[in-house]
Write a protein that holds these residues in place. Structure first.
Motif, PDB file in Angstrom:
ATOM      1  N   LEU A 100      19.666  32.991  51.775  1.00 12.32           N
ATOM      2  CA  LEU A 100      19.778  34.456  51.730  1.00 12.32           C
ATOM      3  C   LEU A 100      21.091  34.904  51.080  1.00 12.32           C
ATOM      4  CD1 LEU A 100      18.759  37.270  52.454  1.00 12.32           C
ATOM      5  CD2 LEU A 100      19.687  36.944  54.760  1.00 12.32           C
ATOM      6  N   GLY A 101      22.152  34.122  51.247  1.00 11.03           N
ATOM      7  CA  GLY A 101      23.424  34.471  50.606  1.00 11.03           C
ATOM      8  C   GLY A 101      23.253  34.558  49.096  1.00 11.03           C
ATOM      9  N   GLY A 102      22.510  33.621  48.546  1.00  8.36           N
ATOM     10  CA  GLY A 102      22.248  33.631  47.108  1.00  8.36           C
ATOM     11  C   GLY A 102      21.410  34.826  46.682  1.00  8.36           C
ATOM     12  N   ALA A 133      30.081  26.052  47.425  1.00 10.46           N
ATOM     13  CA  ALA A 133      28.864  25.651  46.692  1.00 10.46           C
ATOM     14  C   ALA A 133      28.137  26.872  46.147  1.00 10.46           C
ATOM     15  CB  ALA A 133      27.938  24.843  47.608  1.00 10.46           C
ATOM     16  N   LEU A 134      28.043  27.912  46.966  1.00 15.31           N
ATOM     17  CA  LEU A 134      27.372  29.137  46.515  1.00 15.31           C
ATOM     18  C   LEU A 134      28.094  29.725  45.306  1.00 15.31           C
ATOM     19  CD1 LEU A 134      25.182  31.372  47.231  1.00 15.31           C
ATOM     20  CD2 LEU A 134      27.080  32.590  48.283  1.00 15.31           C
ATOM     21  N   GLU A 142      36.652  26.837  40.106  1.00  9.63           N
ATOM     22  CA  GLU A 142      37.849  26.830  40.947  1.00  9.63           C
ATOM     23  C   GLU A 142      39.093  26.890  40.080  1.00  9.63           C
ATOM     24  OE1 GLU A 142      38.198  23.523  43.755  1.00  9.63           O
ATOM     25  OE2 GLU A 142      40.360  23.898  43.752  1.00  9.63           O
ATOM     26  N   LEU A 143      39.970  27.847  40.376  1.00  9.45           N
ATOM     27  CA  LEU A 143      41.223  27.975  39.624  1.00  9.45           C
ATOM     28  C   LEU A 143      42.315  27.121  40.234  1.00  9.45           C
ATOM     29  CD1 LEU A 143      41.376  31.840  39.139  1.00  9.45           C
ATOM     30  CD2 LEU A 143      40.576  30.119  37.523  1.00  9.45           C
ATOM     31  N   GLY A 144      42.279  26.980  41.535  1.00  4.29           N
ATOM     32  CA  GLY A 144      43.327  26.252  42.236  1.00  4.29           C
ATOM     33  C   GLY A 144      43.347  26.685  43.685  1.00  4.29           C
ATOM     34  N   ALA A 160      41.173  28.745  48.421  1.00  5.80           N
ATOM     35  CA  ALA A 160      40.740  28.371  47.070  1.00  5.80           C
ATOM     36  C   ALA A 160      40.408  29.638  46.295  1.00  5.80           C
ATOM     37  CB  ALA A 160      39.511  27.455  47.144  1.00  5.80           C
ATOM     38  N   TRP A 161      40.959  29.735  45.072  1.00  2.00           N
ATOM     39  CA  TRP A 161      40.689  30.875  44.195  1.00  2.00           C
ATOM     40  C   TRP A 161      39.599  30.488  43.205  1.00  2.00           C
ATOM     41  CZ3 TRP A 161      43.632  35.621  43.107  1.00  2.00           C
ATOM     42  CH2 TRP A 161      44.554  35.914  44.114  1.00  2.00           C
ATOM     43  N   TYR A 162      38.585  31.319  43.136  1.00  2.00           N
ATOM     44  CA  TYR A 162      37.476  31.098  42.211  1.00  2.00           C
ATOM     45  C   TYR A 162      37.357  32.269  41.244  1.00  2.00           C
ATOM     46  CZ  TYR A 162      35.554  26.953  44.430  1.00  2.00           C
ATOM     47  OH  TYR A 162      35.367  25.679  44.896  1.00  2.00           O
TER      48      TYR A 162
END
Ligand SMILES: CC(C)(COP(=O)(O)OP(=O)(O)OC[C@H]1O[C@@H](n2cnc3c(N)ncnc32)[C@H](O)[C@@H]1OP(=O)(O)O)[C@@H](O)C(=O)NCCC(=O)NCCS
Length: 166
Positions: A100-102, A133-134, A142-144, A160-162
């Motif tokens: 459902l998140g997706g 994962a989502l 992922e930036l870092g 984690a920064w995405y």
């Protein structure tokens, strides 16, 4: 199991969203909010979104129950950041693990597709492998990791920064 509807959030969702969010505030480091939110506060928060433009809040509803939301937020008050947004998605605990998140995130990015947005960012407290994962599935990279960026429950947590290009 009745069908799930995805629709823009309205002020009438404030109580349901407060209850949902307060679970994560109280029990997890997924959010770095520490004080629970009142219904009035969530109503004011909801007033910051629109059915057009960069800042949206969509809810998932089954029957009469709001069971999750996805939202896009201002990245920074500084104007050059306007084409960047922060995005977020939360489900009621009993609704996780079934995709459902997706569905919610897909609806959010579909709604944002015609807006003047160049980058979306997500800040994910570790550990949260399901959320990471989502986000990867939605084209975030992922930036870092900001180490020990937040303190909650008496210890520090990495974030984690995405980033996703739109
Ligand atoms: C994060 C969240 C929105 C994801 O929605 P969901 O419907 O539960 O997620 P899905 O069932 O679609 O699973 C997402 C992915 O995690 C994977 N996954 C599930 N359990 C996992 C685990 N223990 N370890 C690693 N990956 C896992 C799934 O296989 C799926 O991968 P895929 O997208 O590559 O197929 C939801 O779990 C949630 O609301 N969690 C609590 C709030 C939260 O963490 N919000 C995000 C804040 S950054």
């Amino acid at each position: 199991v009745s069908a799930i509807a995805i629709r823009p959030a309205g002020e009438a969702d404030a109580a349901a969203l407060a209850m949902l969010y307060n679970h994560y505030i109280r029990n997890t480091t997924i959010t770095f909010d520490i004080e629970e939110k009142s219904v009035e506060e969530r109503r004011a928060w909801l007033a910051g979104f629109s059915t057009t433009g960069r800042y949206r809040c969509l809810v998932a509803q089954r029957g009469a129950n709001v069971i999750g939301w996805a939202s896009s937020h201002r990245f920074s008050e500084r104007a050059a950041y306007d084409p960047s947004v922060l995005t977020s998605v939360y489900l009621a605990p009993a609704e996780t693990g079934r995709g459902l998140g997706g569905i919610l995130y897909a609806a959010l990015f579909e709604a944002l597709a015609t807006e003047d947005i160049h980058r979306a960012y997500a800040l994910i407290t570790r550990p949260n492998p399901v959320s990471e994962a989502l986000h990867r599935r939605f084209g975030f990279r992922e930036l870092g990791v900001a180490t020990e960026a937040g303190r909650k429950f008496g210890r520090y947590w990495d974030v984690a920064w995405y980033e996703k290009a739109l």
